[in-house]
Design a protein around this motif. Structure first.
Motif, PDB file in Angstrom:
ATOM      1  N   UNK A  80       0.808  -1.211   0.000  1.00 49.28           N
ATOM      2  CA  UNK A  80       0.000   0.000   0.000  1.00 49.28           C
ATOM      3  C   UNK A  80       0.847   1.269   0.000  1.00 49.28           C
ATOM      4  N   UNK A  81       1.897   1.285   0.796  1.00 49.53           N
ATOM      5  CA  UNK A  81       2.600   2.535   1.063  1.00 49.53           C
ATOM      6  C   UNK A  81       3.907   2.659   0.284  1.00 49.53           C
ATOM      7  N   UNK A  82       4.146   3.866  -0.227  1.00 46.53           N
ATOM      8  CA  UNK A  82       5.433   4.211  -0.823  1.00 46.53           C
ATOM      9  C   UNK A  82       6.274   4.885   0.250  1.00 46.53           C
ATOM     10  N   UNK A  83       7.550   4.559   0.292  1.00 51.27           N
ATOM     11  CA  UNK A  83       8.395   5.128   1.339  1.00 51.27           C
ATOM     12  C   UNK A  83       9.833   5.225   0.873  1.00 51.27           C
ATOM     13  N   UNK A  84      10.579   6.060   1.570  1.00 46.45           N
ATOM     14  CA  UNK A  84      12.028   6.024   1.482  1.00 46.45           C
ATOM     15  C   UNK A  84      12.524   5.133   2.612  1.00 46.45           C
ATOM     16  N   UNK A 110      14.839  17.928   5.236  1.00 46.86           N
ATOM     17  CA  UNK A 110      13.401  17.771   5.335  1.00 46.86           C
ATOM     18  C   UNK A 110      13.081  16.470   6.053  1.00 46.86           C
ATOM     19  N   UNK A 111      12.196  16.542   7.033  1.00 45.55           N
ATOM     20  CA  UNK A 111      11.788  15.350   7.763  1.00 45.55           C
ATOM     21  C   UNK A 111      10.284  15.184   7.726  1.00 45.55           C
ATOM     22  N   UNK A 112       9.832  13.983   8.000  1.00 47.98           N
ATOM     23  CA  UNK A 112       8.403  13.721   8.089  1.00 47.98           C
ATOM     24  C   UNK A 112       7.974  13.798   9.544  1.00 47.98           C
ATOM     25  N   UNK A 143       7.249   8.788   1.795  1.00 46.78           N
ATOM     26  CA  UNK A 143       7.875   9.453   0.646  1.00 46.78           C
ATOM     27  C   UNK A 143       7.123  10.711   0.213  1.00 46.78           C
ATOM     28  N   UNK A 144       5.825  10.601   0.023  1.00 50.60           N
ATOM     29  CA  UNK A 144       5.099  11.713  -0.587  1.00 50.60           C
ATOM     30  C   UNK A 144       4.814  12.831   0.404  1.00 50.60           C
ATOM     31  N   UNK A 145       4.779  12.552   1.703  1.00 52.45           N
ATOM     32  CA  UNK A 145       4.674  13.630   2.695  1.00 52.45           C
ATOM     33  C   UNK A 145       5.851  14.589   2.546  1.00 52.45           C
ATOM     34  N   UNK A 146       7.047  14.009   2.446  1.00 51.40           N
ATOM     35  CA  UNK A 146       8.253  14.834   2.363  1.00 51.40           C
ATOM     36  C   UNK A 146       8.343  15.521   1.000  1.00 51.40           C
ATOM     37  N   UNK A 147       8.086  14.760  -0.062  1.00 51.54           N
ATOM     38  CA  UNK A 147       8.175  15.334  -1.414  1.00 51.54           C
ATOM     39  C   UNK A 147       7.198  16.496  -1.569  1.00 51.54           C
ATOM     40  N   UNK A 148       5.948  16.326  -1.084  1.00 53.62           N
ATOM     41  CA  UNK A 148       4.956  17.404  -1.199  1.00 53.62           C
ATOM     42  C   UNK A 148       5.383  18.640  -0.413  1.00 53.62           C
ATOM     43  N   UNK A 149       6.016  18.443   0.742  1.00 56.31           N
ATOM     44  CA  UNK A 149       6.509  19.594   1.515  1.00 56.31           C
ATOM     45  C   UNK A 149       7.594  20.339   0.749  1.00 56.31           C
ATOM     46  N   UNK A 189       3.257   9.355  -7.559  1.00 55.76           N
ATOM     47  CA  UNK A 189       3.216   8.022  -6.964  1.00 55.76           C
ATOM     48  C   UNK A 189       4.242   7.157  -7.664  1.00 55.76           C
ATOM     49  N   UNK A 190       4.667   6.088  -6.988  1.00 58.06           N
ATOM     50  CA  UNK A 190       5.692   5.240  -7.566  1.00 58.06           C
ATOM     51  C   UNK A 190       5.136   4.273  -8.598  1.00 58.06           C
ATOM     52  N   UNK A 191       3.956   3.754  -8.328  1.00 54.78           N
ATOM     53  CA  UNK A 191       3.397   2.723  -9.205  1.00 54.78           C
ATOM     54  C   UNK A 191       2.256   3.292 -10.036  1.00 54.78           C
ATOM     55  N   UNK A 192       2.053   2.773 -11.240  1.00 59.97           N
ATOM     56  CA  UNK A 192       0.974   3.310 -12.071  1.00 59.97           C
ATOM     57  C   UNK A 192      -0.409   3.031 -11.479  1.00 59.97           C
TER      58      UNK A 192
END
Length: 196
Positions: A80-84, A110-112, A143-149, A189-192
């Motif tokens: 379900x989740x994309x992450x670093x 940058x941190x989450x 991943x996307x929390x940080x990227x969006x910030x 997102x990472x996956x299509x």
């Protein structure tokens, strides 16, 4: 007679200089080996809440740009989740305290939210953990929390990320420059077709 004494003096002086250089080099090497030598590495990961160990998908040699081939398989659709995934390892001979890792983007860090960061197999106490010599710990950062910030100021630019960790001494340690991931500006997102 004076010439022989002068030659002997030069030889003794040269030997003393060589011995001093060897001693100084040994002291520097001993200091570096005795202290904490922290390394961190950034990978991409996908995981599910029920699975405590993520499926690390980014094990490619060239880490200068995002590689999505491993995320296009049907096996990845169950997560379900994309992450670093950030692995911090103490390669020295002394224990060291580290805080939750961050992503380094240019000169900033940058941190989450700490509530969204997952610690795999250990606990943080007062925002830090202890790394014994030879020990490694793994964090999953949303991943996307940080990227969006990061994108709030420059949404049209690609984001290039490196892992960074703050040591208890107040010193920052970054991953190697070759261990960076670039997320294109249009990617969200990472996956299509990620699972719902």
């Amino acid at each position: 007679m004076a010439g022989e004494a002068s030659a002997e003096t030069l030889i003794v002086a040269a030997l003393s200089l060589v011995m001093s250089a060897v001693t100084l080099s040994w002291q520097v090497a001993s200091h570096l080996l005795a202290g904490a030598r922290v390394r961190c590495e950034l990978s991409l990961a996908i995981h599910d809440d029920s699975d405590p160990v993520p499926s690390i998908v980014a094990t490619v040699a060239d880490r200068k740009k995002t590689n999505l081939e491993g995320l296009q398989t049907e096996d990845s659709q169950i997560y379900v989740h994309d992450a670093f995934s950030i692995v911090v390892r103490n390669r020295g001979r002394s224990p060291v305290s580290v805080s939750s890792p961050y992503l380094s983007v240019g000169r900033g860090y940058w941190g989450a939210s700490p509530l969204r960061v997952r610690y795999l197999g250990f606990q943080m106490i007062a925002g830090t953990c202890r790394l014994e010599p030879g020990e490694a710990k793994t964090w999953l950062v949303p991943m996307w929390d940080v990227i969006d910030s990061i994108r709030e100021n420059h949404p049209e630019r690609p984001v290039t990320c490196r892992a960074a960790v703050l040591l208890g001494t107040g010193r920052w340690v970054k991953a190697r420059r070759a261990n960076t991931w670039t997320v294109p500006a249009e990617m969200t997102q990472l996956r299509p077709n990620p699972p719902a």
